[in-house]
Motif scaffolding. Sequence first.
Motif, PDB file in Angstrom:
ATOM      1  N   LEU A 130      33.379  17.342 206.192  1.00 54.55           N
ATOM      2  CA  LEU A 130      32.095  17.129 206.690  1.00 54.55           C
ATOM      3  C   LEU A 130      31.800  15.787 206.647  1.00 54.55           C
ATOM      4  O   LEU A 130      31.658  15.003 205.834  1.00 54.55           O
ATOM      5  CB  LEU A 130      31.086  17.745 205.612  1.00 54.55           C
ATOM      6  CG  LEU A 130      31.476  19.172 205.158  1.00 54.55           C
ATOM      7  CD1 LEU A 130      30.340  19.856 204.474  1.00 54.55           C
ATOM      8  CD2 LEU A 130      31.352  20.209 206.654  1.00 54.55           C
ATOM      9  N   GLY A 131      31.625  15.255 207.944  1.00 53.89           N
ATOM     10  CA  GLY A 131      31.526  13.715 208.176  1.00 53.89           C
ATOM     11  C   GLY A 131      30.264  13.428 208.751  1.00 53.89           C
ATOM     12  O   GLY A 131      29.154  14.330 209.222  1.00 53.89           O
ATOM     13  N   VAL A 141      36.257  20.799 211.119  1.00 48.63           N
ATOM     14  CA  VAL A 141      35.552  19.409 211.135  1.00 48.63           C
ATOM     15  C   VAL A 141      34.512  19.529 211.559  1.00 48.63           C
ATOM     16  O   VAL A 141      34.000  20.118 212.703  1.00 48.63           O
ATOM     17  CB  VAL A 141      36.521  18.351 211.761  1.00 48.63           C
ATOM     18  CG1 VAL A 141      35.432  17.014 211.584  1.00 48.63           C
ATOM     19  CG2 VAL A 141      37.593  18.032 210.993  1.00 48.63           C
ATOM     20  N   LYS A 142      33.299  19.074 210.932  1.00 48.91           N
ATOM     21  CA  LYS A 142      31.751  19.140 211.264  1.00 48.91           C
ATOM     22  C   LYS A 142      31.054  17.604 211.245  1.00 48.91           C
ATOM     23  O   LYS A 142      31.335  17.161 209.960  1.00 48.91           O
ATOM     24  CB  LYS A 142      31.263  20.173 210.422  1.00 48.91           C
ATOM     25  CG  LYS A 142      29.562  20.255 210.856  1.00 48.91           C
ATOM     26  CD  LYS A 142      28.912  21.361 210.251  1.00 48.91           C
ATOM     27  CE  LYS A 142      27.454  21.679 210.415  1.00 48.91           C
ATOM     28  NZ  LYS A 142      26.766  22.715 209.498  1.00 48.91           N
ATOM     29  N   ILE A 143      30.572  17.156 212.082  1.00 50.86           N
ATOM     30  CA  ILE A 143      30.043  15.957 212.238  1.00 50.86           C
ATOM     31  C   ILE A 143      28.670  16.101 212.318  1.00 50.86           C
ATOM     32  O   ILE A 143      27.942  16.809 213.064  1.00 50.86           O
ATOM     33  CB  ILE A 143      30.525  14.957 213.325  1.00 50.86           C
ATOM     34  CG1 ILE A 143      31.970  15.045 213.407  1.00 50.86           C
ATOM     35  CG2 ILE A 143      29.886  13.766 213.311  1.00 50.86           C
ATOM     36  CD1 ILE A 143      32.812  14.292 212.424  1.00 50.86           C
ATOM     37  N   PHE A 144      27.803  15.545 211.034  1.00 51.78           N
ATOM     38  CA  PHE A 144      26.390  15.480 210.998  1.00 51.78           C
ATOM     39  C   PHE A 144      25.590  14.448 211.987  1.00 51.78           C
ATOM     40  O   PHE A 144      26.006  13.087 211.612  1.00 51.78           O
ATOM     41  CB  PHE A 144      26.084  15.486 209.650  1.00 51.78           C
ATOM     42  CG  PHE A 144      26.526  16.858 208.840  1.00 51.78           C
ATOM     43  CD1 PHE A 144      25.340  17.800 208.718  1.00 51.78           C
ATOM     44  CD2 PHE A 144      27.754  17.224 208.445  1.00 51.78           C
ATOM     45  CE1 PHE A 144      25.763  18.885 207.909  1.00 51.78           C
ATOM     46  CE2 PHE A 144      28.136  18.356 208.052  1.00 51.78           C
ATOM     47  CZ  PHE A 144      27.056  19.230 207.522  1.00 51.78           C
ATOM     48  N   PRO A 145      24.840  14.797 212.832  1.00 56.48           N
ATOM     49  CA  PRO A 145      24.399  13.766 213.699  1.00 56.48           C
ATOM     50  C   PRO A 145      23.297  12.887 212.622  1.00 56.48           C
ATOM     51  O   PRO A 145      22.684  13.615 211.992  1.00 56.48           O
ATOM     52  CB  PRO A 145      23.744  14.306 214.833  1.00 56.48           C
ATOM     53  CG  PRO A 145      23.672  15.778 214.375  1.00 56.48           C
ATOM     54  CD  PRO A 145      24.371  16.039 213.281  1.00 56.48           C
ATOM     55  N   GLY A 146      23.175  11.666 213.163  1.00 57.88           N
ATOM     56  CA  GLY A 146      22.220  10.793 212.760  1.00 57.88           C
ATOM     57  C   GLY A 146      21.960  10.317 211.185  1.00 57.88           C
ATOM     58  O   GLY A 146      21.306   9.821 210.846  1.00 57.88           O
TER      59      GLY A 146
END
Length: 240
Positions: free
Chosen positions: A169-170, A199-204
């Motif tokens: 989790l990035g 893989v998951k990218i968290f925006p902002g």
Amino acid sequence: MSSSQCFENPPNLSSTCGAGHVEELAGLKTYVTGPSDSKRAVLLIADVFGYEAPKLRKLADKIASAGFLVVVPDFFYGDPIIDFTSPNFNFEAWFKNHGTDKGYEDAKPVIAALKSKGVSAIGAAGFCWGGVVLVKLAGTEDIQAAVILHPGPMTEDEIKAVKIPTAILGAEIDHYSPPEKLKKFGEIMSAKTEFESYVKIFPGVSHGWSARYDDDNEFVVKSAEEAHEDALNWFLKHVK
């Protein structure tokens, strides 16, 4: 790992609390929460601010409420980073004394101690420094699942060695592990069909957001809670 992102929004350790208690486990002071007779455990590996961080303990309690025995060991032996702004603080010396290889070695007896208590399945989550420790553990079969959150610098070789279900989790804004790097790690892991990974990218949000979110920033709080829910769901699925 002395980039400023590592130290943004440090925890207020004077407000440490939680539903659990501190006991010694494998020679380390450890925050322990959840049912002591559970066969499923989760190990949380802190960032450089250590095991007393209130938000980390709050997450430990959340995971424990789902039926897991959760342990948060003091891998820094009472020496977390507290005041990195002090002119007397020596980054190089601290990281030399508290390297991730040492954290990995210290985690092994913790895992053995959990198994000696009758635990049959163990998951682990690691944050920043703890994420680098955890990717090394994920290359063994000592644990059953890993959630790596906004890790410090990991290598492709470490990712290639991963053997267990692993979620990364990035943060969109991360100097250590930028999204393009984490997506590459995801490609490496997804080529291994013998276990699930993503893989998951968290925006902002920035590096460290899931463990050191600003309570007054509703967007970041919601994002952190989503990451915590993702981690818990991963453990419910793979730690049985």
